[in-house]
Design an enzyme around this catalytic site. Structure first.
Site, PDB file in Angstrom:
ATOM      1  N   SER A 223       0.818  -1.204   0.000  1.00 36.40           N
ATOM      2  CA  SER A 223       0.000   0.000   0.000  1.00 36.40           C
ATOM      3  C   SER A 223       0.858   1.262   0.000  1.00 36.40           C
ATOM      4  O   SER A 223       1.612   1.517  -0.914  1.00 36.40           O
ATOM      5  CB  SER A 223      -0.968  -0.037   1.184  1.00 36.40           C
ATOM      6  OG  SER A 223      -1.941   0.965   1.103  1.00 36.40           O
TER       7      SER A 223
ATOM      8  N   ASP B 194      -2.250   6.286  -3.521  1.00 31.25           N
ATOM      9  CA  ASP B 194      -1.139   5.615  -2.866  1.00 31.25           C
ATOM     10  C   ASP B 194      -0.667   4.469  -3.755  1.00 31.25           C
ATOM     11  O   ASP B 194      -1.113   4.334  -4.895  1.00 31.25           O
ATOM     12  CB  ASP B 194      -1.529   5.128  -1.471  1.00 31.25           C
ATOM     13  CG  ASP B 194      -2.598   4.053  -1.507  1.00 31.25           C
ATOM     14  OD1 ASP B 194      -3.364   4.011  -2.480  1.00 31.25           O
ATOM     15  OD2 ASP B 194      -2.674   3.254  -0.550  1.00 31.25           O
TER      16      ASP B 194
ATOM     17  N   ASP C  44      -1.063   1.243  -4.078  1.00 26.86           N
ATOM     18  CA  ASP C  44      -1.986   0.282  -4.695  1.00 26.86           C
ATOM     19  C   ASP C  44      -3.308   0.924  -5.069  1.00 26.86           C
ATOM     20  O   ASP C  44      -4.249   0.241  -5.484  1.00 26.86           O
ATOM     21  CB  ASP C  44      -2.211  -0.928  -3.791  1.00 26.86           C
ATOM     22  CG  ASP C  44      -2.942  -0.587  -2.504  1.00 26.86           C
ATOM     23  OD1 ASP C  44      -2.903   0.585  -2.081  1.00 26.86           O
ATOM     24  OD2 ASP C  44      -3.552  -1.496  -1.906  1.00 26.86           O
TER      25      ASP C  44
ATOM     26  N   ASP D 127      -5.839   2.228  -3.504  1.00 23.55           N
ATOM     27  CA  ASP D 127      -7.116   1.996  -2.822  1.00 23.55           C
ATOM     28  C   ASP D 127      -7.550   3.240  -2.048  1.00 23.55           C
ATOM     29  O   ASP D 127      -8.592   3.231  -1.400  1.00 23.55           O
ATOM     30  CB  ASP D 127      -7.074   0.771  -1.916  1.00 23.55           C
ATOM     31  CG  ASP D 127      -6.073   0.880  -0.777  1.00 23.55           C
ATOM     32  OD1 ASP D 127      -5.332   1.882  -0.706  1.00 23.55           O
ATOM     33  OD2 ASP D 127      -6.025  -0.050   0.063  1.00 23.55           O
TER      34      ASP D 127
END
Length: 453
Positions: free
Chosen positions: A110, A247, A249, A251
């Protein structure tokens, strides 16, 4: 029994070291494949049907190797691993749910630096595994480690069209398009590097890219949703209508208004809650204990309730499902729109914000003008050990002093991180000087009780 491998967002660690060493990675794949077989996710391989498991990753240099090791274990258990290559976490979740995969594996840490990585597991419906299933999977992983059997290498095939299927689905949620809007996109050198600009340009926006050149080591490096300085500068310099940062990834998403104002997840929830309420779709918003008191006050002014959960998007989602709530999220920009998705999605969040700008004819400054943030400070203390917070007398005394001074006009939250050796202290109150004083007083007490690493 407490989980040992899975934290609040999957398995995290340093590649090459436990639990991201090769032996454990192999067994994660084996255990997941066996779990799918035991729980009816596929027919027996002898019948010619194998569980298809989608694997996606961000741009960290360690991602391909981790993917290959997990694929090796999956194949040994009779599953069929399929790679989507570089793809966002919500992209994997969407494809698993809509394209008939038995499960998904996301390889990402992440918003963490490149030298960390992690594994998130998605079930066949597109949701992250609940705690009890993670615990059961852990026991299977440990059992395989004890056996010491190593699976042989397996071929991991990539389906290059899967990411386009996901982008097509996102674009379809905004039929009015974005023609005429000028955007600056910061992809954090991560999984949204190609997807985000392509999506917004397809919808008609003019896009300027920053931090869209991943090299395996620069993911989240002084950029993205946690480092908004360069995005703010570029928005102001180019007179863009909006800046959005993701960010690693993707999400989560954070925004910069045309004037340079930072718009976080709390403000996004206010902006997107009001049209849902107007359609009779929403009566309450689900957020975590970290959301600012300002969100609670702003929602209350419109007759909307705020329900708080423990920190972690999976707990927000659990409460949303329980209450049939269409909107929930975190201050960090992780927002869940249940009418569209099963997890937080930065690209989807950006589309919903842009949709409301278009619908209302207002810019982001106007849409967030009624949100008044209470001064809030988060202090992280890197600790040598963890002990129950209830046993730390001096820490509890410092918290009581804060509560007595602030009364109902402030909040204190102290918790341990689920992914790092940190104690997090959040204090919110009427003035920044008193908030700062109390936050550091509590942090100092924690350091004395637990040691500072």
């Amino acid at each position: 029994m407490a989980k040992q491998l899975f934290g609040t967002d999957g398995i995290r660690g340093v590649p090459g070291e436990y639990p991201l060493d090769d032996a454990t990675l192999d067994r994660v794949g084996l255990a997941l494949g066996e779990y799918l077989n035991a729980n009816g996710a596929s027919s027996s391989p002898s019948q010619g049907v194998r569980s298809r498991v989608l694997i996606g990753r961000d741009t960290r240099e360690s991602g391909p190797h981790i993917a290959e090791r997990i694929a090796r274990g999956l194949a040994a258990a009779g599953a069929e691993p399929v790679s989507a290559g570089v793809l966002t976490t919500p992209g994997v979740a969407w494809l698993v749910n809509r394209e008939g995969f038995a499960a998904g594996v996301v390889i990402s840490a992440s918003h963490n630096p490149y030298h960390d990585n992690g594994i998130k597991i998605i079930d066949h419906s597109g949701f992250k595994l609940p705690d009890d299933q993670e615990h059961a999977l852990e026991q299977d992983i440990f059992a395989w480690l004890e056996k010491g059997e190593a699976p042989v290498a397996a071929k991991l095939t990539t389906d290059p069209g899967l990411d386009q299927v996901y982008v097509d689905a996102l674009a379809a949620t905004l039929p009015g398009g974005l023609a005429g809007l000028r955007l600056v996109v910061d992809a954090s050198n991560g999984a949204a590097t190609h997807l985000a600009p392509a999506l917004f340009e397809r919808l008609g926006a003019f896009v300027r890219r920053i931090h869209c050149e991943p090299d395996g080591k620069n993911i989240n490096l002084h950029c993205g949703s946690q480092h908004l300085e360069s995005l703010r500068e570029r928005v102001i310099e180019t007179r863009a209508d909006l800046g959005v940062a993701f960010d690693g990834d993707a999400d989560r998403a954070m925004f910069i208004s045309h004037s340079g104002k930072v718009v976080d997840g709390d403000m996004v929830m206010l902006v997107t809650a009001l049209p849902l309420q107007a359609r009779g779709r929403l009566t309450e918003v689900i957020a975590t204990v970290m959301s600012n008191l300002g969100l609670e006050v702003a929602l209350r002014a419109h007759g909307i309730g705020l329900v708080r959960t423990r920190v972690g998007d999976k707990y927000v989602l659990d409460e949303m499902v329980k209450r049939n709530a269409p909107l929930g999220g975190e201050q960090s920009g992780h927002i869940i729109f249940r009418d569209y998705a099963t997890t937080g999605d930065g690209l989807l969040t950006a589309l919903r914000v842009l949709e409301e700008m278009r619908r209302s004819g207002k810019d982001l400054d106007a849409l967030t003008s009624t949100f008044v943030s209470y001064p809030q400070l988060l202090v992280n203390v890197r600790v040598k050990e963890r002990r129950p917070l209830a046993d730390l007398d001096s820490v509890n005394a410092a918290i009581r002093r804060t509560d007595e001074e602030f009364g109902g006009g402030g909040r204190v939250l102290v918790r341990f991180s689920g992914t790092e050796p940190l104690a997090r202290v959040m204090v919110e109150g009427p003035t920044i000087d008193r908030v700062t004083h109390h936050a550091h007083a509590i942090a100092d007490a924690i350091g004395k009780e637990l040691g500072v690493a």
